[in-house]
Scaffold this active site. Structure first.
Site, PDB file in Angstrom:
ATOM      1  N   ARG A 244     -14.634  -6.325  46.849  1.00 28.25           N
ATOM      2  CA  ARG A 244     -14.126  -5.066  46.318  1.00 28.25           C
ATOM      3  C   ARG A 244     -12.676  -5.271  45.953  1.00 28.25           C
ATOM      4  O   ARG A 244     -11.974  -6.068  46.595  1.00 28.25           O
ATOM      5  CB  ARG A 244     -14.179  -3.959  47.385  1.00 28.25           C
ATOM      6  CG  ARG A 244     -15.526  -3.257  47.512  1.00 28.25           C
ATOM      7  CD  ARG A 244     -15.786  -2.322  46.321  1.00 28.25           C
ATOM      8  NE  ARG A 244     -17.037  -1.605  46.437  1.00 28.25           N
ATOM      9  CZ  ARG A 244     -18.222  -2.031  46.003  1.00 28.25           C
ATOM     10  NH1 ARG A 244     -18.335  -3.218  45.441  1.00 28.25           N
ATOM     11  NH2 ARG A 244     -19.297  -1.284  46.137  1.00 28.25           N
TER      12      ARG A 244
ATOM     13  N   GLU B 251      -9.750  -0.516  39.562  1.00 35.90           N
ATOM     14  CA  GLU B 251     -10.609  -0.738  38.395  1.00 35.90           C
ATOM     15  C   GLU B 251     -11.164   0.587  37.870  1.00 35.90           C
ATOM     16  O   GLU B 251     -11.323   1.522  38.653  1.00 35.90           O
ATOM     17  CB  GLU B 251     -11.755  -1.714  38.754  1.00 35.90           C
ATOM     18  CG  GLU B 251     -12.693  -1.194  39.829  1.00 35.90           C
ATOM     19  CD  GLU B 251     -13.752  -2.237  40.231  1.00 35.90           C
ATOM     20  OE1 GLU B 251     -13.398  -3.398  40.531  1.00 35.90           O
ATOM     21  OE2 GLU B 251     -14.940  -1.871  40.253  1.00 35.90           O
TER      22      GLU B 251
ATOM     23  N   HIS C  74     -16.881  -6.110  37.049  1.00 32.61           N
ATOM     24  CA  HIS C  74     -17.716  -5.650  38.181  1.00 32.61           C
ATOM     25  C   HIS C  74     -19.208  -5.699  37.809  1.00 32.61           C
ATOM     26  O   HIS C  74     -19.895  -4.681  37.830  1.00 32.61           O
ATOM     27  CB  HIS C  74     -17.307  -4.234  38.606  1.00 32.61           C
ATOM     28  CG  HIS C  74     -17.715  -3.914  40.028  1.00 32.61           C
ATOM     29  ND1 HIS C  74     -17.013  -3.080  40.848  1.00 32.61           N
ATOM     30  CD2 HIS C  74     -18.789  -4.321  40.763  1.00 32.61           C
ATOM     31  CE1 HIS C  74     -17.615  -2.981  42.021  1.00 32.61           C
ATOM     32  NE2 HIS C  74     -18.696  -3.731  41.998  1.00 32.61           N
TER      33      HIS C  74
HETATM   34  C1  DGY Z   1     -22.439  -2.766  44.875  1.00 28.66           C
HETATM   35  O1  DGY Z   1     -23.638  -2.501  44.860  1.00 28.66           O
HETATM   36  O2  DGY Z   1     -21.694  -2.413  45.797  1.00 28.66           O
HETATM   37  C2  DGY Z   1     -21.920  -3.534  43.728  1.00 28.66           C
HETATM   38  O3  DGY Z   1     -20.576  -3.824  43.874  1.00 28.66           O
HETATM   39  C3  DGY Z   1     -22.167  -2.769  42.454  1.00 28.66           C
HETATM   40  O4  DGY Z   1     -21.434  -1.595  42.467  1.00 28.66           O
END
Ligand code: DGY
Length: 331
Positions: free
Chosen positions: A239, A268, A286
């Site tokens: 993240r 982001e 992402h």
């Molecule tokens: C998640 O599933 O957490 C991925 O990062 C896609 O958002």
């Protein structure tokens, strides 16, 4: 009477159709992330909410939406959801683990390889028409095979990355995690548990796969980057916020590490301008879980949870991947 649910973002038409078999469904065809006030307005009278990793679900929203009973996300990460506040309001929360593990590990590996072997940097050079001759050191990078893979966060996805490294590329795997894996799991990838400091010092390629929260905010900043080898790469598929992006951009620009691969960013979809200005970083928006079959599986798992949480279908009352299943026993 059919329960009312809201789908906060555009999603596969067949997923909406599945929901429409059971519920009165409102959708977001424009696919913009609604400001919280708009989300609250649309949630009035609705029992279920299908979300992605983008919508913030907090005590303010919950207090303003008294009919809400289930929030089901198609993401595995749920740092956008205050699960404790949901529990306090009797709202069931689910995420979408497992179905994206292998796809996300594939992408982490792809980013790491692209960073190590300078794939996008050299492609930009070629597209600019600058390739005039062969040179012995032209875009020469680091080897992946036989090198030391450092995995920070050895959950399901971290283990997927480790498996690929150990079994596919003969990498020696070291890892750091909140808790050590059992010996049998470590043995599958010949993984060695080390401190975070040793991980940073010893690895050739660092892949970060930890959940985001106050404890992991800027887990990698200037001090940590200083410990890494100047030839090392860093890949973040966890993240934004786990890595201090400004500090990373400085380290890349000054050659304190060789390269990076980033799929996630602080703030982001805005990307730190210093990262955009350095050539030795591969940047993707992402998309680590974004294969079509996996995104379909993630969305369908969110629907499975929503159906079960709102007492419809075969899993009635037993959402398969609930984060606070205790809520249902209290109802
Ligand atoms: C998640 O599933 O957490 C991925 O990062 C896609 O958002």
């Amino acid at each position: 009477m059919r329960a009312k649910v809201l789908v906060s973002r555009r999603v596969f038409p067949e997923v909406i159709a599945r929901l429409r078999e059971h519920f009165d469904v409102d959708t977001n065809d424009a696919d913009d992330v609604w400001p919280q006030a708009e989300l609250i307005r649309r949630l009035q009278g609705r029992a279920g909410l299908f979300i992605t990793g983008s919508e913030k679900i907090d005590a303010t929203l919950l207090a303003a939406c008294p009919d809400l009973r289930a929030v089901c996300s198609m993401a595995v990460g749920y740092n956008n959801i205050d699960v404790a506040a949901c529990t306090a309001h009797g709202v069931l929360v689910s995420n979408a683990p497992d179905v994206l593990t292998e796809t996300t590990a594939d992408f982490g590996f792809a980013l790491m390889m692209a960073a190590a072997r300078r794939v996008t940097e050299s492609e930009r050079f070629l597209r600019r028409g600058e390739w005039k001759k062969w040179s012995y050191d032209m875009f020469a990078g680091a080897d992946v095979h036989g090198s030391v893979l450092g995995v920070l966060g050895m959950g399901r996805i971290g283990q997927g990355v480790a498996r690929r490294g150990a079994l596919g590329f003969g990498m020696r795997v070291i890892y750091h995690n909140r808790s050590r894996l059992d010996a049998a799991t470590e043995a599958q990838f010949g993984a060695r548990y080390v401190t975070k400091l040793d991980l940073l010092r010893e690895c050739d390629h660092l892949v970060i796969v930890v959940p985001y929260g106050p404890a992991s905010h800027h887990l990698i900043g200037t001090a940590e980057l200083e410990l890494m080898k100047p030839t090392a790469t860093l890949t973040n598929i966890a993240r934004g916020g786990v890595v201090d992006d400004a500090a990373l951009a400085d380290a890349l620009r000054e050659g304190r590490i060789a390269a990076a691969g980033l799929d996630v960013f602080e703030g982001e979809p805005t990307v730190h301008p210093s990262l955009l200005a350095v050539p030795n970083v591969v940047l993707t928006p992402h998309i680590a879980s974004a294969s079509l079959p996996t995104r379909r599986a993630m969305a369908n798992l969110a629907v499975d949870n929503l159906l079960a949480a709102l007492s419809v279908g075969p899993n009635k009352g037993r959402p398969p991947t609930a984060l606070n299943p205790e809520v249902l026993t209290l109802r």
